[in-house]
Design a protein around this motif. Sequence first.
Motif, PDB file in Angstrom:
ATOM      1  N   GLY A   1       1.242   4.083  -3.005  1.00 54.84           N
ATOM      2  CA  GLY A   1       1.120   5.516  -2.795  1.00 54.84           C
ATOM      3  C   GLY A   1       2.261   6.279  -3.452  1.00 54.84           C
TER       4      GLY A   1
ATOM      5  N   GLU B   1       0.829  -1.206   0.000  1.00 56.36           N
ATOM      6  CA  GLU B   1       0.000   0.000   0.000  1.00 56.36           C
ATOM      7  C   GLU B   1       0.863   1.255   0.000  1.00 56.36           C
TER       8      GLU B   1
ATOM      9  N   PHE C   1       1.914   5.719  -7.546  1.00 57.01           N
ATOM     10  CA  PHE C   1       0.761   6.383  -8.154  1.00 57.01           C
ATOM     11  C   PHE C   1       0.527   7.777  -7.577  1.00 57.01           C
ATOM     12  N   ARG C   2       1.436   8.218  -6.734  1.00 58.09           N
ATOM     13  CA  ARG C   2       1.415   9.578  -6.167  1.00 58.09           C
ATOM     14  C   ARG C   2       0.062   9.912  -5.540  1.00 58.09           C
ATOM     15  N   THR C   3      -0.329   9.085  -4.615  1.00 55.55           N
ATOM     16  CA  THR C   3      -1.590   9.303  -3.899  1.00 55.55           C
ATOM     17  C   THR C   3      -1.421   8.882  -2.445  1.00 55.55           C
ATOM     18  N   ARG C   4      -2.147   9.535  -1.564  1.00 57.94           N
ATOM     19  CA  ARG C   4      -2.092   9.172  -0.158  1.00 57.94           C
ATOM     20  C   ARG C   4      -3.050   8.030   0.173  1.00 57.94           C
ATOM     21  N   SER C   5      -3.995   7.762  -0.743  1.00 55.91           N
ATOM     22  CA  SER C   5      -4.975   6.697  -0.491  1.00 55.91           C
ATOM     23  C   SER C   5      -5.096   5.814  -1.726  1.00 55.91           C
ATOM     24  N   PRO C   6      -4.117   4.943  -1.952  1.00 53.53           N
ATOM     25  CA  PRO C   6      -4.200   4.057  -3.130  1.00 53.53           C
ATOM     26  C   PRO C   6      -5.382   3.108  -3.030  1.00 53.53           C
ATOM     27  N   ASP C   7      -5.983   2.795  -4.163  1.00 55.64           N
ATOM     28  CA  ASP C   7      -7.124   1.888  -4.160  1.00 55.64           C
ATOM     29  C   ASP C   7      -6.644   0.440  -4.311  1.00 55.64           C
TER      30      ASP C   7
ATOM     31  N   GLN D   1      -4.623  -0.353  -7.513  1.00 57.99           N
ATOM     32  CA  GLN D   1      -3.232   0.113  -7.484  1.00 57.99           C
ATOM     33  C   GLN D   1      -2.371  -0.770  -6.582  1.00 57.99           C
TER      34      GLN D   1
END
Length: 272
Positions: free
Chosen positions: A16, A12, A19-25, A28
């Motif tokens: 993050g 996880e 994919f440059r996100t704080r909440s990967p799905d 991802q």
Amino acid sequence: MSDKDQQPISAEQAAGLLFRTRSPDFRQIGRVNELMRRGDLKQSDQRQFTTTRRAVAEYLSSEMLRKQEASRTRQRALTEEIAAGRVPAPRRRSASKIGRGRQTSSPQASQNNPELKRVYRQVLNDYFLSVITVGRRSDHSAGNPSLAIAIRAGMLLGAMALAAWGLRGSVAQNLRPEHGWQAAGVERVRDAPPRVKKIVQDWIRVNRAQGELLDLLPATQRPGGKAVRVRLRFQHEQETRYEDSIFVLAGKEVLLHELPTQADKGLAPGPL
């Protein structure tokens, strides 16, 4: 190399970063697990299906190198197709400008140098690791706008420098005079016999008013007159179309207009 860069992180956390996100799905995270399963993303030595920030940086640099190599391969294939006459060349600068262009060193020499490749890969690894590290510490700089701006500006300059280094070979290859198919075509049109050139241009003016004469080449001879191979370009708004034809000239007119054969395409450029 920092010890923190080698500390295990979960799929996880890696998602993050990738994919440059704080909440990967879940999709991802599943993608990251698949990368680790295939061995594209190195797993941590300490726990299964965990990785490290260093491994994420190495994966990102490998992906950039893969895309650059794919781009160079496509460019080499296109250059070979153009040289063989199977594909018309893209629009470029005029022959005089290309002729005055600065000679560039061969890009293959640097791309095939193992030491330069190793250094470049290491620079990319360090660059992406720096991006990850700065992202991890972004919350600490949020209260200092000047520091945040300086960090972002530094990362942008780094990205621009790396992109320029990685793409310079293919750009230089595109601009080298020896690959100037269109420049050679301009010269051949200029040096063509005046009678041949006038007959072809008169026909284009009447039958292909929007066409631009790019090249005049020898063709296998046909009965009834002199055969020449004619290349035209048509530009309509954002669309460019090319036409490659054989003209058979008789007297002061075009007697026959047809597609070139393989025998025509196999002829080397030369005087008409």
